[in-house]
Design an enzyme around this catalytic site. Sequence first.
Site, PDB file in Angstrom:
ATOM      1  N   ASP A   1       0.859  -1.179   0.000  1.00 26.86           N
ATOM      2  CA  ASP A   1       0.000   0.000   0.000  1.00 26.86           C
ATOM      3  C   ASP A   1       0.902   1.238   0.000  1.00 26.86           C
ATOM      4  O   ASP A   1       2.103   1.130   0.244  1.00 26.86           O
ATOM      5  CB  ASP A   1      -0.881  -0.042   1.252  1.00 26.86           C
ATOM      6  CG  ASP A   1      -1.846   1.131   1.313  1.00 26.86           C
ATOM      7  OD1 ASP A   1      -2.337   1.535   0.258  1.00 26.86           O
ATOM      8  OD2 ASP A   1      -2.101   1.627   2.416  1.00 26.86           O
TER       9      ASP A   1
ATOM     10  N   THR B   1      -0.283   4.894   1.220  1.00 25.40           N
ATOM     11  CA  THR B   1      -0.556   5.802   2.329  1.00 25.40           C
ATOM     12  C   THR B   1      -0.442   5.082   3.659  1.00 25.40           C
ATOM     13  O   THR B   1      -1.123   4.089   3.895  1.00 25.40           O
ATOM     14  CB  THR B   1      -1.962   6.393   2.177  1.00 25.40           C
ATOM     15  OG1 THR B   1      -2.107   6.890   0.856  1.00 25.40           O
ATOM     16  CG2 THR B   1      -2.189   7.504   3.183  1.00 25.40           C
TER      17      THR B   1
ATOM     18  N   LYS C   1      -6.910  18.975 -13.848  1.00 22.80           N
ATOM     19  CA  LYS C   1      -5.658  18.992 -13.072  1.00 22.80           C
ATOM     20  C   LYS C   1      -5.353  20.384 -12.505  1.00 22.80           C
ATOM     21  O   LYS C   1      -4.196  20.756 -12.341  1.00 22.80           O
ATOM     22  CB  LYS C   1      -4.469  18.500 -13.914  1.00 22.80           C
ATOM     23  CG  LYS C   1      -4.564  17.040 -14.305  1.00 22.80           C
ATOM     24  CD  LYS C   1      -3.320  16.605 -15.047  1.00 22.80           C
ATOM     25  CE  LYS C   1      -3.309  15.122 -15.308  1.00 22.80           C
ATOM     26  NZ  LYS C   1      -4.436  14.651 -16.125  1.00 22.80           N
TER      27      LYS C   1
ATOM     28  N   GLY D   1      -5.192   3.484  -3.414  1.00 23.94           N
ATOM     29  CA  GLY D   1      -6.458   4.097  -3.793  1.00 23.94           C
ATOM     30  C   GLY D   1      -6.318   5.560  -4.124  1.00 23.94           C
ATOM     31  O   GLY D   1      -7.296   6.235  -4.434  1.00 23.94           O
TER      32      GLY D   1
ATOM     33  N   ASP E   1      -6.775  -2.697   3.147  1.00 25.18           N
ATOM     34  CA  ASP E   1      -5.716  -3.632   2.736  1.00 25.18           C
ATOM     35  C   ASP E   1      -5.959  -5.052   3.244  1.00 25.18           C
ATOM     36  O   ASP E   1      -5.187  -5.952   2.920  1.00 25.18           O
ATOM     37  CB  ASP E   1      -4.351  -3.147   3.269  1.00 25.18           C
ATOM     38  CG  ASP E   1      -4.009  -1.751   2.785  1.00 25.18           C
ATOM     39  OD1 ASP E   1      -4.203  -1.501   1.590  1.00 25.18           O
ATOM     40  OD2 ASP E   1      -3.567  -0.929   3.588  1.00 25.18           O
TER      41      ASP E   1
END
Length: 1046
Positions: A367, A369, A537, A666, A777
């Site tokens: 993962d 974060t 963006k 994510g 997770d």
Amino acid sequence: MADHIPLHPVPRSTQRRTAYYTSVPAAQRHNSRYQVEDESSHLDEMPLMMSEEGFENDESDYHTLPRARVSHRKRGLEWFICGGWKFLCASCCDWLINICRRKKELKARTVWLGCPEKCEEKYPRNAIKNQKYNFFTFIPGNQRIPSDMVFLRTSEKTGSCFIRTDQLDGETDWKLKVAVSCTQRLPALGDLFSISAYVYAQKPQLDIHSFEGTFTREDSDPTIHESLSIENTLWASTVVASGTVIGVVIYTGKETRSVMNTSNPKNKVGLLDLELNQLTKALFLALVALSIVMVTLQGFVGPWYRNLFRFLLLFSYIIPISLRVNLDMGKAAYGWMIMKDDNIPGTVVRTSTIPEELGRLVYLLTDKTGTLTQNEMIFKRLHLGTVSYGTDTMDEIQNHIVNSYSQMHSQSSGNSTSSTPSRKVQSSAPKVRKTVSSRIHEAVKAIALCHNVTPVYESHAGVTGETEYAEVDQNFSDENRTYQASSPDEVALVQWTESVGLTLVNRDLTSMQLKSPGGQILTYYILQVFPFTSESKRMGIIVRDESTGEITFYMKGADVAMSTIVQYNDWLEEECGNMAREGLRTLVVAKKSLTEEQYQDFENRYNQAKLSIHDRALKVAAVVESLEREMELLCLTGVEDQLQADVRPTLEMLRNAGIKIWMLTGDKLETATCIAKSSHLVSRTQDIHIFRPVISRGEAHLELNAFRRKHDCALVISGDSLEVCLKYYEHEFVELACQCPAVVCCRCSPTQKAHIVKLLQHHTGKRTCAIGDGGNDVSMIQAADCGIGIEGKEGKQASLAADFSITQFKHIGRLLMVHGRNSYKRSAALGQFVMHRGLIISTMQAVFSSVFYFASIPLYQGFLMVGYATIYTMFPVFSLVLDQDVKPEMALLYPELYKDLTKGRSLSFKTFLIWVLISIYQGGILMYGALLLFESEFVHVVAISFTALIFTELLMVALTIRTWHWLMVVAEFFSLGCYVASLAFLNEYFGIGRVSFGAFLDVAFITTVTFLWKVSAITVVSCLPLYILKYLKRKFSPPSYSKLTS
């Protein structure tokens, strides 16, 4: 990349297709049942180097493709023999499982608010016919949401609130949620029960980022219809971060997004256990074969089947029954050693079955974060074009801000009576080159205004909500202020402006207030806000200064989007590249001053575009783009997402160990790419291939072509594109991705993460490890062969579900390189030695029976056999769990040694056969030696051979050990002492056959020199050649680690 991989899933005969197309007219061909197969197989056969023209087939063709091909399968007896019976069995099993489970079909539903008039049905109009779906749920701040809901009301004045989604998507930044405007506008809370309204919700889906529904109020004129999207929902397992919310429940239990994205844990079995099972099966076959050979040599005389079973019992020590006990005790010892390692404090081993897996890993799926990063943004760099400020020169910026605002204050106080004329003079003055101080002032003010951050003040005990807001408006105390935003980048920018003197103290839907270094409150009215989107963006805001009336359009965004919007400059692209190489997340800030007439013209066109029915989004974007021209470039900011401690050296170590690292997150694509660079997951010399978003089979085909041409580049792909690729080209995509040095998958749902793990296991057959720290997770951790959880900010959900729990990512290096290596090597040696221990005594039994005309008579009595496997040899054999071939420091210094472990050379059929040959050689020498040297004292053959056997086993343990531990020496001498002591009171067990034969142990005989030197001679002959061979092997074919240990 990988041009040798054929991307032709189903090859077909070209001639047959050509004939078909030429022989059938077009009208008939359209209606033919084989149309689907030929056109779709044509897509499969395309050489993956084509234009869009080859992809004009309807998408529905691809869904019917497998059905069309089924018609060509073989039928009848040939089909049944070739594998049809497997298909029939599998179908029957699936049918039985489905009957047992009886999964409820997921349906869309209509949920009524309040208590509408009952119709003829027993319950209100509700698709589920269940009153539990008509609950209103009140949730105060900092409470977890219990079910999936539609957001109806909030105590916040803005009609919106923030929620934390760390247990759902792994991101700790707060998400903005908006209440349904119809219910938010109701005068009183009780009106929710009096209105006639309902919510229509789509059937439960896996996707946590989308929702489709409608809100309808029937008792108003006209009927109110509102569309509901993801911003109107509150998913279960998220936490209300601000205010209180009221919602109506739409999904509960197994239908909630969080539960649908979790999977049932599987029972994990280590690769070493599977390999030992295969060897045990081979030993069982050897046992049966040996017994049959003995009965055959006997000549099948008498009741031969009885003799067969007696031989099976006599040779049953070939099956290592004590292997499982020794291995399980060894695994428990490895777990204890891992938890007691002072270099990785806080590590918890939650499984006692797979510690050896830590030494066999090929793929590490991590993962982002909270695992690689701390998710704490820190402002690092401000670049103005001619001058750059870093963390050590921020005090200069603070001085400039203090001076500029003190000058403005003195000017405004001096010209308070004539502020309007002074503005006119200022606007008509000629342009002069701005000083550094004024440029810094403009840049900091832009950063402090251009965002979607809201300051929140924690209420004191006993204060109601209204007095809290009143206190906020007056005091703006710094002590209890926190910032809420949907992105941690924006919070970092606002916190930085506060540190240099310009503080955001209040914000609502129409205005925001800043506090200058001198304590003045500066008010700005928010005229328009253009939020950040992944397509544009960039984000923008138009504000009006209350004191001067000036209207300014501020914008910030990614350099790729802003470079064409700002005025010409020669430094932006270069500096963006420099900051990106440092791993900083860059934002370009620009502004444009607007006159009242310009803004009124824009506002009219903007409102008109928002009211249009067709192409609304395009028209709105076009109006906004009319403003985004020739903007004044103010500054370039660099924000660092702080990595966890020692992430870079740990990832470097894992890469050198031959472990391929995939990052599944994510988070947004830009953020994931930036972290991949800053953490050195992707090295500076490697290119990054960003997989273009694809939605159809044709686009996926073309994009895979583009990807194949790239060599040695990292892959970045979004979850949606990944789903399309796996739908049509699963095998080809995985083949290409596995050859990349690193892969980054962004916008992944928890289910997708687990699916990727299973894909790697299925297509590569290699061992996978998943590491994460959040509830999102858990599915990935449970699906992997080895799951590692980190205790972090996102709670202990991942840690509790994992096989191993660590406190920091850097600990994974020692966990794999040291403990993984030792666990695998020790278990391999222990398993093979236990097998050798059973084989050698079975060989002696076979030789003994052969000498005595293949009689099925036991060589050793029961207690000797039990003692042989336990007290006489158990401690030295089990002491192999303390052995190590390389010191921990060396294993960490040279991670390349780990590559040998993944090849599985420590335990293979080759090493197994070597141990079988050793057992046969030693068993034969011990038995024949005893028979040859003790012809006159034949009645003592049991004592002689058994004593030599114990000596041989103890010497073989010493031969196997690579690094001595003091407990090993204690175990050797303790076992030897136990055997010598047992000779005194177990003399009746050393007779041949039954005790009634009268052959007892003669204590006087075993103390003679003759007995001692003959036993020593047999032992030397059985062991000395093996010691010589071991020495020669280390001399001429040393293992890879021998040079490091010398």
